[in-house]
Write a protein that holds these residues in place. Structure first.
Motif, PDB file in Angstrom:
ATOM      1  N   LEU A  22      31.311  40.243 -15.221  1.00  0.00           N
ATOM      2  CA  LEU A  22      30.622  40.507 -16.486  1.00  0.00           C
ATOM      3  C   LEU A  22      31.476  40.109 -17.690  1.00  0.00           C
ATOM      4  CD1 LEU A  22      28.980  43.917 -15.575  1.00  0.00           C
ATOM      5  CD2 LEU A  22      27.804  41.740 -15.939  1.00  0.00           C
ATOM      6  N   ALA A  23      32.770  40.389 -17.631  1.00  0.00           N
ATOM      7  CA  ALA A  23      33.661  40.036 -18.741  1.00  0.00           C
ATOM      8  C   ALA A  23      33.722  38.521 -18.927  1.00  0.00           C
ATOM      9  CB  ALA A  23      35.056  40.604 -18.501  1.00  0.00           C
ATOM     10  N   ARG A  24      33.742  37.778 -17.834  1.00  0.00           N
ATOM     11  CA  ARG A  24      33.760  36.314 -17.925  1.00  0.00           C
ATOM     12  C   ARG A  24      32.459  35.769 -18.499  1.00  0.00           C
ATOM     13  NH1 ARG A  24      36.855  34.611 -12.324  1.00  0.00           N
ATOM     14  NH2 ARG A  24      38.929  35.206 -13.048  1.00  0.00           N
ATOM     15  N   GLN A  25      31.381  36.539 -18.397  1.00  0.00           N
ATOM     16  CA  GLN A  25      30.093  36.138 -18.965  1.00  0.00           C
ATOM     17  C   GLN A  25      29.952  36.585 -20.419  1.00  0.00           C
ATOM     18  OE1 GLN A  25      27.000  37.542 -16.370  1.00  0.00           O
ATOM     19  NE2 GLN A  25      27.556  36.126 -14.739  1.00  0.00           N
ATOM     20  N   GLY A  26      30.991  37.232 -20.955  1.00  0.00           N
ATOM     21  CA  GLY A  26      30.993  37.594 -22.362  1.00  0.00           C
ATOM     22  C   GLY A  26      30.631  39.039 -22.674  1.00  0.00           C
ATOM     23  N   TRP A  27      30.409  39.861 -21.666  1.00  0.00           N
ATOM     24  CA  TRP A  27      30.092  41.274 -21.894  1.00  0.00           C
ATOM     25  C   TRP A  27      31.364  42.055 -22.179  1.00  0.00           C
ATOM     26  CZ3 TRP A  27      25.180  42.943 -22.249  1.00  0.00           C
ATOM     27  CH2 TRP A  27      24.177  42.132 -21.726  1.00  0.00           C
ATOM     28  N   ARG A  28      31.251  43.102 -22.991  1.00  0.00           N
ATOM     29  CA  ARG A  28      32.360  44.052 -23.183  1.00  0.00           C
ATOM     30  C   ARG A  28      32.244  45.066 -22.057  1.00  0.00           C
ATOM     31  NH1 ARG A  28      31.611  46.184 -29.076  1.00  0.00           N
ATOM     32  NH2 ARG A  28      29.492  45.985 -28.363  1.00  0.00           N
ATOM     33  N   VAL A  29      33.302  45.216 -21.288  1.00  0.00           N
ATOM     34  CA  VAL A  29      33.271  46.049 -20.080  1.00  0.00           C
ATOM     35  C   VAL A  29      34.369  47.090 -20.153  1.00  0.00           C
ATOM     36  CG1 VAL A  29      33.436  46.041 -17.564  1.00  0.00           C
ATOM     37  CG2 VAL A  29      32.407  44.093 -18.735  1.00  0.00           C
TER      38      VAL A  29
END
Length: 56
Positions: A22-29
């Motif tokens: 998810l982080a690599r897809q731009g989400w804040r995790v």
């Protein structure tokens, strides 16, 4: 929609892999874990995932 944060409960292999994806897809995790330091448990070894994450 990516202005929202995603909380992942559990820093096991699946939780850390999901957080990385998810982080690599731009989400804040944010990964939530109840133990103070992460250690391999039983047959599960999250060391590669731990090295890929940066914890603050």
């Amino acid at each position: 929609m990516k202005d929202l944060s995603i909380a992942i409960v559990g820093a096991g292999t699946a939780g850390l892999a999901t957080a990385i994806l998810l982080a690599r897809q731009g989400w804040r995790v944010e990964v939530l874990e109840r133990v103070p330091s992460l250690q391999p448990v039983g047959a599960e070894d999250s060391a590669p995932a731990l090295r890929a994450c940066r914890f603050t």
